[in-house]
Design an enzyme around this catalytic site. Structure first.
Site: not given
Length: 110
Positions: A3, A96
């Protein structure tokens, strides 16, 4: 961590970005080309994906294919990998997709 990379609080070598996705080079590459493709919206693990996330997750995969093509790896081949939870090797809890290319890959992995 991811993030903060997406918010540009931590530097990274960006290979692609749009309003939903970000792709950047892995700081600990496992192949000559190793990028991570993430959604900007935080989702901790694959177990947390909901039906409404189908297009977002599909976008990770289609973007990986385009990056592989853009980087000159589509023809020779590349590997994409999602890890889910610690037992599978997930160390950063933000989904991811690993995109690895530039060398021969063995099977089975790990």
């Amino acid at each position: 961590l991811f993030c903060k990379i997406a918010n540009r609080e931590i530097p990274a070598t960006i290979v692609y970005e749009d309003d939903q996705l970000l792709a950047f080079e892995d700081v600990n590459p496992q192949a000559p080309f190793h990028a991570l493709i993430i959604p900007r919206r935080h989702i901790s693990t694959l177990n947390d994906i909901q039906e409404r996330d189908a297009a977002l997750v599909g976008g990770l995969i289609t973007r990986a294919a385009q990056i592989a093509k853009d980087q000159g790896h589509a023809q020779d081949g590349y590997r994409t990998v999602f890890n889910c939870n610690r037992g599978a090797g997930q160390t950063v809890f933000h989904i991811h997709l690993h995109l690895l290319a530039g060398r021969s890959m063995n099977w089975p992995p790990g």
